[in-house]
Structures are given as structure tokens and as C-alpha cells.
Design an enzyme around this catalytic site. Structure first.
Site, short mmCIF file in Angstrom:
data_model
loop_
_atom_site.label_atom_id
_atom_site.label_comp_id
_atom_site.label_asym_id
_atom_site.label_seq_id
_atom_site.Cartn_x
_atom_site.Cartn_y
_atom_site.Cartn_z
N THR A 1 1.19 -0.62 0.05
CA THR A 1 0.21 -0.07 -0.13
C THR A 1 1.05 1.66 0.17
O THR A 1 -0.02 2.74 0.18
CB THR A 1 -1.02 0.20 1.88
OG1 THR A 1 0.05 -0.33 2.31
CG2 THR A 1 -1.83 -1.08 1.11
N ALA B 1 -0.12 -0.67 11.92
CA ALA B 1 -0.98 0.38 12.54
C ALA B 1 -1.24 1.65 12.17
O ALA B 1 -1.71 2.58 12.15
CB ALA B 1 1.18 1.18 12.52
N LYS C 1 4.84 1.74 16.64
CA LYS C 1 6.32 0.98 16.64
C LYS C 1 6.97 2.11 16.99
O LYS C 1 7.23 3.29 16.31
CB LYS C 1 5.78 -0.03 15.65
CG LYS C 1 5.17 -1.13 15.91
CD LYS C 1 5.09 -1.39 13.69
CE LYS C 1 3.63 -2.50 13.64
NZ LYS C 1 3.57 -3.27 12.87
N GLY D 1 5.90 2.31 8.25
CA GLY D 1 5.19 1.46 9.85
C GLY D 1 5.91 3.27 10.44
O GLY D 1 4.83 2.55 11.87
N ASN E 1 -6.41 1.91 8.93
CA ASN E 1 -7.81 1.16 7.60
C ASN E 1 -7.36 -0.34 7.87
O ASN E 1 -7.85 -0.54 5.89
CB ASN E 1 -7.16 1.76 6.17
CG ASN E 1 -7.28 3.04 6.29
OD1 ASN E 1 -8.91 4.19 6.48
ND2 ASN E 1 -6.10 4.55 5.71
C1 BG6 Z 1 1.79 1.43 8.38
C2 BG6 Z 1 2.13 2.18 7.34
O1 BG6 Z 1 1.38 0.52 8.33
O2 BG6 Z 1 -0.06 2.55 8.38
C3 BG6 Z 1 2.42 4.34 7.44
O3 BG6 Z 1 3.24 1.67 7.00
C4 BG6 Z 1 1.16 4.45 7.55
O4 BG6 Z 1 2.80 4.05 6.03
C5 BG6 Z 1 0.35 4.26 8.94
O5 BG6 Z 1 1.30 6.20 7.84
C6 BG6 Z 1 -0.77 4.34 8.98
O6 BG6 Z 1 -1.89 3.97 8.24
P1 BG6 Z 1 -3.10 4.82 8.40
O7 BG6 Z 1 -3.94 3.73 6.83
O8 BG6 Z 1 -3.99 4.76 9.39
O9 BG6 Z 1 -2.85 5.93 7.48
MG MG Z 2 4.46 -2.00 6.62
#
Ligand code: BG6
Ligand code: MG
Length: 216
Positions: free
Chosen positions: A18, A116, A146, A47, A119
């Protein structure tokens, strides 16, 4: 018999790629704010939480915003991101991910998601993988990002196993550190030069097998 009773998987960069969607959405936001955002900088956001990512991007662009403005910007970025992930299909599952999850479950190894992302559920539903996880811990369920081990410790707790029974799969340095901080074995997904602290590094889950898992 398997040596480990549970496997905990990060989502972005391990199960699906993603990063490209995050990149497009952050770049659009940066451009609207009047500066550019490179793929190189995007790498540094792997991350990293949404809020922290935004703070770093604003720093790189030399822009200061109030808390309220930051919230609005993060929402704007997320709306674009969600628009893209709503078009994801099972064809976007990274090679070997589904097969390895199935192999774990067939061997009686429990599986959890430790991500993390807030979504995660949307993505898992679109790629049809929700059913392959016994527990899902994501950005909606944790307060400490993390390399804090909270996300993985909560995963172990939900699976009723101790950290020493778990193996974590991670593509981000902060995620590898989180697993180590939680007292878990960790397989890095990516480059051994980057994920130096991992117990084993593979280029993708297509290189994983129960045999390799047992050797950790
Ligand atoms: C992590 C991604 O898994 O999730 C990050 O590696 C991202 O790039 C983080 O910012 C938070 O994701 P989201 O979907 O809650 O904006
Ligand atoms: Mg990752």
C-alpha cells in the site's frame, strides 16, 4: 509439531504493497501545500503513524501548521487514500502471503495482524483475507506506535500465547524493533542491509515455509 504457536503479521509491505497509495496521497497533499514529496522520503514513512508521517512531511516542506490544521490535513490525505484502497482486489496480495497464512493455520499456528494502520479492516475486506486472521490488532486499538511493542503484545494476548511463542513478520525498521522490544522472534521482509536486527530476512512471504519458521 511446530516450534512456534503464533505468527503476527504487519499489513503494509508484508501482506500488501500500500506504500504506493500512501505515496500518491501524501504527494498530492504536499503539492497542494506548495512543495514536493519524493519516493525517497516516502520510504522513511514505512511503519510510521499517520499523524507522525504528516509532521515529518510538514517538517521536510518547511511548513508549520496548528493542531487543528494538521487534523484537517491528515483527514484530507486519508480520504484520498481510502478512495484508492477501496479499489483494491485480491490480485494485490503480495506473492506467497495467502499461501503462508494458510500453511500456518493448517499446522495449528495461530495468526494475528499487527498493523499501525487504521484502515486495516478496509484493506483486508477488499483483498478477502479477513478470515485468515484469528485476531486483528490495528491502529484503532493501540496508543503507542512501533517501536513500542504494544501492537504485537496485544496480538499475543488476543491469541492467548506468550511473546516467546510468537514470530513477527515486518518490513519496517521500527516494526522489527517493536517485535524485539516485545521479546519476540522477527522475520524481516525486505533487505538484510536495512533490517539488520531481524532474526532472518526474506524478500517476501513467498520465501517462507514452516521449515524455515521452525529453524528460527
Ligand atoms: C503503516 C504504514 O502500516 O500504517 C504507514 O506503513 C502508515 O505508512 C500507517 O502511515 C498508518 O496508516 P493509516 O492507514 O492509518 O493512515
Ligand atoms: Mg509495514
Amino acid at each position: 509439531m511446530t516450534k512456534y504457536n503464533a505468527c503476527i503479521f504487519d499489513l503494509d509491505g508484508v501482506i500488501v504493497d500500500t506504500a504506493v497509495y500512501h505515496y500518491k496521497a501524501w504527494k498530492r497533499l504536499a503539492n497542494e501545500l506548495g512543495f514536493d514529496f519524493t519516493e525517497e522520503n516516502n520510504e522513511k514513512l514505512k511503519g510510521v503513524s499517520r499523524v507522525r508521517s504528516l509532521e515529518l512531511i510538514l517538517e521536510w516542506g518547511g511548513v508549520t501548521k496548528t493542531e487543528a490544521e494538521k487534523e484537517e490535513l491528515a483527514t484530507r490525505k486519508n480520504d484520498w487514500y481510502v478512495e484508492m484502497i477501496n479499489h483494491m482486489t485480491p490480485a494485490e496480495i503480495l506473492p506467497g502471503a495467502k499461501e503462508f497464512l494458510e500453511a500456518c493455520r493448517a499446522a495449528g499456528i495461530k495468526t494475528a495482524l499487527g498493523s499501525a494502520s487504521k484502515n486495516s479492516m478496509t484493506i483486508l475486506d477488499h483483498i478477502n483475507l479477513t478470515n485468515l486472521f484469528d485476531a486483528i490488532i490495528d491502529g484503532n486499538k493501540v496508543t503507542n506506535a512501533k517501536p513500542d511493542p504494544e501492537v504485537f503484545l496485544k496480538g499475543a494476548e488476543a491469541l492467548h500465547v506468550s511473546p516467546s511463542e510468537c514470530v513477527v513478520f515486518e518490513d519496517a525498521i521500527a516494526g522489527v524493533e517493536a517485535a524485539i522490544n516485545g521479546g519476540m522472534k522477527v522475520v524481516g521482509i525486505g533487505s538484510p542491509k536495512v533490517l539488520k536486527e531481524a532474526d532472518l530476512v526474506v524478500s517476501g512471504l513467498n520465501e517462507m515455509s514452516l521449515e524455515r519458521l521452525n529453524k528460527l
